[in-house]
Design a protein around this motif. Sequence first.
Motif, PDB file in Angstrom:
ATOM      1  N   TRP A  24      15.365  12.603 -13.101  1.00 37.21           N
ATOM      2  CA  TRP A  24      15.246  11.575 -13.954  1.00 37.21           C
ATOM      3  C   TRP A  24      15.459  10.019 -13.255  1.00 37.21           C
ATOM      4  N   THR A  25      16.453  10.184 -12.689  1.00 36.85           N
ATOM      5  CA  THR A  25      17.108   9.155 -11.850  1.00 36.85           C
ATOM      6  C   THR A  25      15.888   8.638 -10.495  1.00 36.85           C
ATOM      7  N   SER A  27      12.876   9.630 -10.498  1.00 37.63           N
ATOM      8  CA  SER A  27      11.705   8.981 -10.924  1.00 37.63           C
ATOM      9  C   SER A  27      11.687   7.640 -11.287  1.00 37.63           C
ATOM     10  N   LEU A  28      12.761   7.362 -11.796  1.00 43.85           N
ATOM     11  CA  LEU A  28      12.866   5.888 -12.425  1.00 43.85           C
ATOM     12  C   LEU A  28      12.950   4.901 -11.033  1.00 43.85           C
ATOM     13  N   GLY A  30      11.531   5.765  -8.289  1.00 46.30           N
ATOM     14  CA  GLY A  30      10.155   5.517  -7.793  1.00 46.30           C
ATOM     15  C   GLY A  30       9.373   4.668  -8.248  1.00 46.30           C
ATOM     16  N   LEU A  31       9.266   4.417  -9.684  1.00 44.94           N
ATOM     17  CA  LEU A  31       8.747   3.699 -10.541  1.00 44.94           C
ATOM     18  C   LEU A  31       9.106   2.084 -10.220  1.00 44.94           C
ATOM     19  N   LEU A  32      10.312   2.232  -9.922  1.00 41.51           N
ATOM     20  CA  LEU A  32      10.658   0.734  -9.599  1.00 41.51           C
ATOM     21  C   LEU A  32      10.294   0.160  -8.221  1.00 41.51           C
ATOM     22  N   PHE A  34       7.504   0.979  -6.582  1.00 46.26           N
ATOM     23  CA  PHE A  34       6.039   0.945  -6.719  1.00 46.26           C
ATOM     24  C   PHE A  34       5.673  -0.457  -7.623  1.00 46.26           C
ATOM     25  N   ALA A  35       6.475  -0.366  -8.742  1.00 46.85           N
ATOM     26  CA  ALA A  35       6.172  -1.515  -9.673  1.00 46.85           C
ATOM     27  C   ALA A  35       6.361  -2.850  -9.581  1.00 46.85           C
ATOM     28  N   THR A  36       7.631  -2.928  -8.865  1.00 50.13           N
ATOM     29  CA  THR A  36       8.038  -4.210  -8.604  1.00 50.13           C
ATOM     30  C   THR A  36       7.072  -5.060  -7.900  1.00 50.13           C
TER      31      THR A  36
END
Length: 358
Positions: A24-25, A27-28, A30-32, A34-36
């Motif tokens: 979970w950590t 994945s989060l 990674g999301l951060l 790309f999303a930032t």
Amino acid sequence: MKTHVMQADCRPATNRRHGLWKVWTASLLGLLVFATPLMVSWQVMGVNPVQAAFIDNTNPRANYWRAVREGVSGYTAVVGQETDVLIQNSGENWRQVRNGIITTFGAGLLGFTVVALVLFHLIVGKARLGDRTGRKVLRWTLFERILHWFVAILFIILALTGLSLLYGRAVLIPLMGPEAFAAYADFAKDAHNYLALFFVAGLVLMLALWVRENFFTKVDWQWFKAGGGYFGNQHPHAYKVNAGEKIWFWILLVAGIALMISGLFLLFPNYGFDRSTMQGGLVIHGIASLILVAFSLGHIYLGTLGNEGSFEGMIGGKVDEAWARKHHDLWYQETQEAGRAAPKVEETPAVQPPPQAT
Ligand code: HEM
């Protein structure tokens, strides 16, 4: 009886929770990552990432200009050759050929010719006449001389103005500054365009008048083998025009015709020629003129510094008999045998002997 229990996950429950937490950590994070940037670009630059992904938001002007560059024709009220084509894309290719290949080739060719002539002069030097006889032979009639100098002077003006247009940006603007160059280029262009018509008339007449005596014969081969008599003491035979002069004549004829035809295309663009014809014309005109300028430098050198006695023939019409025998012995014989020698060979009185003392 032994029972086999499937070993699905024998780790303690606390360990399994630990593993999931790691997934979970990661994945989060990674999301951060790309999303930032997407969020920042959305907020700062106004680019909506969802729209960018799903909607074709290509700049419509890019498509428009792409079509224009591909030569798509449109509508225009102006009627004329290619007036409906806004931009001819191959113009850029032509510009690169003109400002790259042609100017580099020309500078190399002219530089090489000047260096070769200077070296030739330093190593071989002027072909001297030795003892002049004082008797003169008519070589060029008045009409031929007027025609020669008419063409030669126009050629020099056209060469200088033409080279100014080709090399002006690179050579003259740094020297004269843009304003003076603009004024000069304006004059040079007009001079080039108008004088070209007189040059064409003169050159056509000159080529027609002298073509008969410029066909190669066996004698010319011997002349080449003897290096034209410039190396060593051999004097190869020659009729009125020697093999070297014949080479100059044929280069003048071939390159001159290319120059004149391409030049006429450029002078009269309104007679249905499209831009690609004009670009081709400019390339041919540039190459032919550079070749002619390079060879004319050789011709001018040989007619002045390179050969004693040649220049006076093209000025006054007559050459010394010693010059005629040395450079054009077969022609000299012909003039004698045809009985043309009498009116054409003048006895000039030798230096008067001092009065005898009595
Ligand atoms: C300052 C420039 C020039 C000088 C000093 C010069 C000099 C001469 C001389 C001395 C001759 C006679 C050669 C002989 O009697 O065998 C001659 C012939 C000739 N010249 Fe020139 N010339 C000049 C420019 C030109 C130019 C620009 C052209 C052509 C565009 C030209 C074309 C010819 C031709 C076709 C001949 C006939 C013989 C030959 O093929 O060499 N000349 N020139």
